[in-house]
Motif scaffolding. Structure first.
Motif, PDB file in Angstrom:
ATOM      1  N   ARG A  43       5.699  22.214  36.797  1.00  0.00           N
ATOM      2  CA  ARG A  43       4.805  23.371  35.943  1.00  0.00           C
ATOM      3  C   ARG A  43       3.467  22.760  35.567  1.00  0.00           C
ATOM      4  N   THR A  44       2.625  23.096  35.190  1.00  0.00           N
ATOM      5  CA  THR A  44       1.438  22.588  34.743  1.00  0.00           C
ATOM      6  C   THR A  44       1.482  22.651  33.176  1.00  0.00           C
ATOM      7  N   VAL A  45       1.026  21.467  32.375  1.00  0.00           N
ATOM      8  CA  VAL A  45       1.195  21.740  31.191  1.00  0.00           C
ATOM      9  C   VAL A  45      -0.178  20.864  30.592  1.00  0.00           C
ATOM     10  N   HIS A  46      -1.169  21.504  30.054  1.00  0.00           N
ATOM     11  CA  HIS A  46      -2.319  20.529  29.609  1.00  0.00           C
ATOM     12  C   HIS A  46      -2.902  19.858  30.641  1.00  0.00           C
ATOM     13  N   THR A  47      -3.005  20.398  31.871  1.00  0.00           N
ATOM     14  CA  THR A  47      -3.503  19.601  33.028  1.00  0.00           C
ATOM     15  C   THR A  47      -2.604  18.804  33.635  1.00  0.00           C
ATOM     16  N   ARG A  48      -1.443  18.491  33.372  1.00  0.00           N
ATOM     17  CA  ARG A  48      -0.466  17.620  33.904  1.00  0.00           C
ATOM     18  C   ARG A  48       0.699  18.451  34.447  1.00  0.00           C
ATOM     19  N   SER A  49       1.188  17.578  35.486  1.00  0.00           N
ATOM     20  CA  SER A  49       2.314  18.246  36.095  1.00  0.00           C
ATOM     21  C   SER A  49       3.678  17.916  35.543  1.00  0.00           C
ATOM     22  N   LEU A  50       4.565  18.738  35.025  1.00  0.00           N
ATOM     23  CA  LEU A  50       5.736  18.734  34.228  1.00  0.00           C
ATOM     24  C   LEU A  50       6.868  19.067  35.056  1.00  0.00           C
ATOM     25  N   ASN A  51       8.128  18.516  34.758  1.00  0.00           N
ATOM     26  CA  ASN A  51       9.315  19.314  35.449  1.00  0.00           C
ATOM     27  C   ASN A  51       9.809  20.536  34.863  1.00  0.00           C
ATOM     28  N   THR A  52      10.373  21.188  35.650  1.00  0.00           N
ATOM     29  CA  THR A  52      10.954  22.723  35.011  1.00  0.00           C
ATOM     30  C   THR A  52      12.338  22.558  34.617  1.00  0.00           C
ATOM     31  N   LEU A  53      13.217  21.557  34.897  1.00  0.00           N
ATOM     32  CA  LEU A  53      14.324  21.524  34.657  1.00  0.00           C
ATOM     33  C   LEU A  53      14.817  21.395  33.153  1.00  0.00           C
ATOM     34  N   ASN A  54      13.984  20.674  32.439  1.00  0.00           N
ATOM     35  CA  ASN A  54      13.905  20.366  31.045  1.00  0.00           C
ATOM     36  C   ASN A  54      12.919  20.509  30.381  1.00  0.00           C
ATOM     37  N   SER A  55      12.512  21.655  29.696  1.00  0.00           N
ATOM     38  CA  SER A  55      11.230  22.091  29.085  1.00  0.00           C
ATOM     39  C   SER A  55      11.221  21.135  27.904  1.00  0.00           C
ATOM     40  N   ARG A  56      11.742  20.248  27.367  1.00  0.00           N
ATOM     41  CA  ARG A  56      11.697  19.317  26.305  1.00  0.00           C
ATOM     42  C   ARG A  56      11.232  18.084  26.612  1.00  0.00           C
ATOM     43  N   TYR A  57      11.206  17.871  27.714  1.00  0.00           N
ATOM     44  CA  TYR A  57      10.868  16.335  28.241  1.00  0.00           C
ATOM     45  C   TYR A  57       9.351  16.561  28.599  1.00  0.00           C
ATOM     46  N   MET A  58       8.479  15.956  27.914  1.00  0.00           N
ATOM     47  CA  MET A  58       7.089  16.421  28.011  1.00  0.00           C
ATOM     48  C   MET A  58       6.313  15.203  28.754  1.00  0.00           C
ATOM     49  N   LEU A  59       6.779  14.206  29.315  1.00  0.00           N
ATOM     50  CA  LEU A  59       6.245  13.251  30.110  1.00  0.00           C
ATOM     51  C   LEU A  59       5.915  13.842  31.470  1.00  0.00           C
ATOM     52  N   PRO A  60       4.820  13.348  32.037  1.00  0.00           N
ATOM     53  CA  PRO A  60       4.464  14.119  33.345  1.00  0.00           C
ATOM     54  C   PRO A  60       5.128  13.690  34.366  1.00  0.00           C
ATOM     55  N   VAL A  61       5.203  14.297  35.549  1.00  0.00           N
ATOM     56  CA  VAL A  61       5.875  13.897  36.828  1.00  0.00           C
ATOM     57  C   VAL A  61       4.891  14.053  37.890  1.00  0.00           C
ATOM     58  N   ASP A  62       3.901  13.332  37.760  1.00  0.00           N
ATOM     59  CA  ASP A  62       2.665  13.417  38.790  1.00  0.00           C
ATOM     60  C   ASP A  62       2.524  12.177  39.542  1.00  0.00           C
ATOM     61  N   ARG A  63       1.583  12.098  40.129  1.00  0.00           N
ATOM     62  CA  ARG A  63       0.980  10.891  41.081  1.00  0.00           C
ATOM     63  C   ARG A  63       0.618   9.566  40.061  1.00  0.00           C
ATOM     64  N   ASP A  64       0.390  10.019  39.058  1.00  0.00           N
ATOM     65  CA  ASP A  64       0.054   8.845  37.944  1.00  0.00           C
ATOM     66  C   ASP A  64       1.281   8.272  37.530  1.00  0.00           C
ATOM     67  N   GLU A  65       2.274   9.170  37.277  1.00  0.00           N
ATOM     68  CA  GLU A  65       3.546   8.685  36.790  1.00  0.00           C
ATOM     69  C   GLU A  65       4.272   8.044  37.765  1.00  0.00           C
ATOM     70  N   VAL A  66       4.141   8.553  38.836  1.00  0.00           N
ATOM     71  CA  VAL A  66       4.937   7.640  40.011  1.00  0.00           C
ATOM     72  C   VAL A  66       4.230   6.111  40.240  1.00  0.00           C
ATOM     73  N   LYS A  67       3.052   5.989  40.102  1.00  0.00           N
ATOM     74  CA  LYS A  67       2.340   5.015  40.072  1.00  0.00           C
ATOM     75  C   LYS A  67       2.992   3.886  38.935  1.00  0.00           C
ATOM     76  N   ARG A  68       2.937   4.656  37.672  1.00  0.00           N
ATOM     77  CA  ARG A  68       3.462   3.804  36.609  1.00  0.00           C
ATOM     78  C   ARG A  68       4.912   3.346  37.015  1.00  0.00           C
ATOM     79  N   SER A  69       5.856   4.138  37.441  1.00  0.00           N
ATOM     80  CA  SER A  69       7.123   4.016  37.653  1.00  0.00           C
ATOM     81  C   SER A  69       7.148   2.645  38.781  1.00  0.00           C
ATOM     82  N   GLU A  70       6.225   2.601  39.658  1.00  0.00           N
ATOM     83  CA  GLU A  70       6.222   1.597  40.378  1.00  0.00           C
ATOM     84  C   GLU A  70       5.794   0.221  39.891  1.00  0.00           C
TER      85      GLU A  70
END
Length: 299
Positions: A22-49
């Protein structure tokens, strides 16, 4: 104990996975847990790496510390579980390192690669609101890192890990300290009524494991991680650069969390810009504390 399978048997290889985002304030977030507010987008994948590469330097080129090989030497079917796998880099590397082991990575969103080793799979589950969706005594080695911000009840989370870990199996927890100071106050004071995770978990990892009677042989290896380009040692310099790049991506990723917590946009942007200024123009060498603990499940 019953295991709530939630979505752990979902296969999304080649499928349309848009329902998990889902998109929240221009960032892509997960839909399974609405309380987890860190993104799950390309930048977050890069940060994970970046975080994964950093820890490989910290662990001397390995993907782990502790008696992992010993934990995996028993039984015909060796099983490894990566909780909060993020971009899946650790799980993939472990599948390559241990080709005879089954490696499963679990996360809130399908942001992992589609092409992986044959002994590696990724599954979806909200580990905060569900049981870990596997049978009792199922895994030989369980790894979790940088996951405490997504877990509301960490002691319960450890109980679930103890349940699915076989006697004599190994647990490895890696959590960076995350208690930011904002406008002279801890960030938790800006919640404005929003329920936040316990940001003191990293500092209490040892005590949390020690008070859980399922674990023994608790070993702690905490350390300070440089942030930036100030270390003279080449290895530490590389670690510092990786941590700096991690933070550069992490700071703007906090904006959806701040805004959904009730902060006015102007204040959220000021908090982030102040932190970015400290990152880009530090007056003193910066560092961050990393808390690393491993233990065995009692026989």
């Amino acid at each position: 104990m019953s295991t709530d399978l939630c979505m752990a048997d979902v296969s999304y290889l080649g499928d349309d996975d848009s329902e998990f985002f889902r998109t929240v304030h221009t960032r892509s977030l997960n839909t399974l847990n609405s309380r987890y507010m860190l993104p799950v987008d390309r930048d977050e994948v890069k940060r994970s790496e970046l975080h994964h590469r950093l820890l490989q330097f910290v662990f001397g080129g390995k993907n782990y510390i502790g008696p992992v090989k010993q934990a995996l030497q028993f039984g015909q079917q060796r099983r490894i579980l990566d909780l909060g796998t993020g971009g899946g880099f650790w799980a993939i590397n472990m599948a390559d390192d241990f080709p005879r082991a089954e490696v499963i990575g679990v996360d809130l969103a399908p942001i992992q690669p589609r092409t992986v080793p044959p002994n590696c799979t990724f599954e979806l589950c909200d580990l905060d609101q569900r049981n870990i969706p596997y049978p009792d005594n199922h895994f030989d080695f369980i790894h979790a890192r940088s996951i405490h911000t997504g877990i509301h009840d960490y002691p319960r989370f450890l109980e679930e890990i103890a349940r699915v870990l076989r006697p004599g199996g190994l647990i490895l927890l890696v959590e960076p300290s995350l208690i930011p100071i904002v406008d002279g106050k801890p960030a938790t004071e800006y919640a404005n009524g929003t329920e936040l995770r316990d940001t003191t978990v990293p500092e209490r990892l040892t005590d949390l494991l020690a008070t859980n009677e399922a674990f023994e042989k608790v070993v702690v290896q905490d350390g300070n991680i440089p942030v930036g380009f100030w270390p003279s040692d080449q290895n530490l310099l590389t670690v510092g650069q990786l941590q700096w790049m991690d933070y550069e991506l992490f700071l703007p990723a906090l904006k959806p969390f701040f805004l959904c917590s009730g902060l006015p946009e102007a204040k959220a942007e000021r908090i982030i810009s102040d932190a970015q200024r400290d990152l880009y123009y530090p007056s003193l060498p910066l560092s961050a504390q990393l808390h690393i603990v491993y233990a065995s499940k009692c026989l």
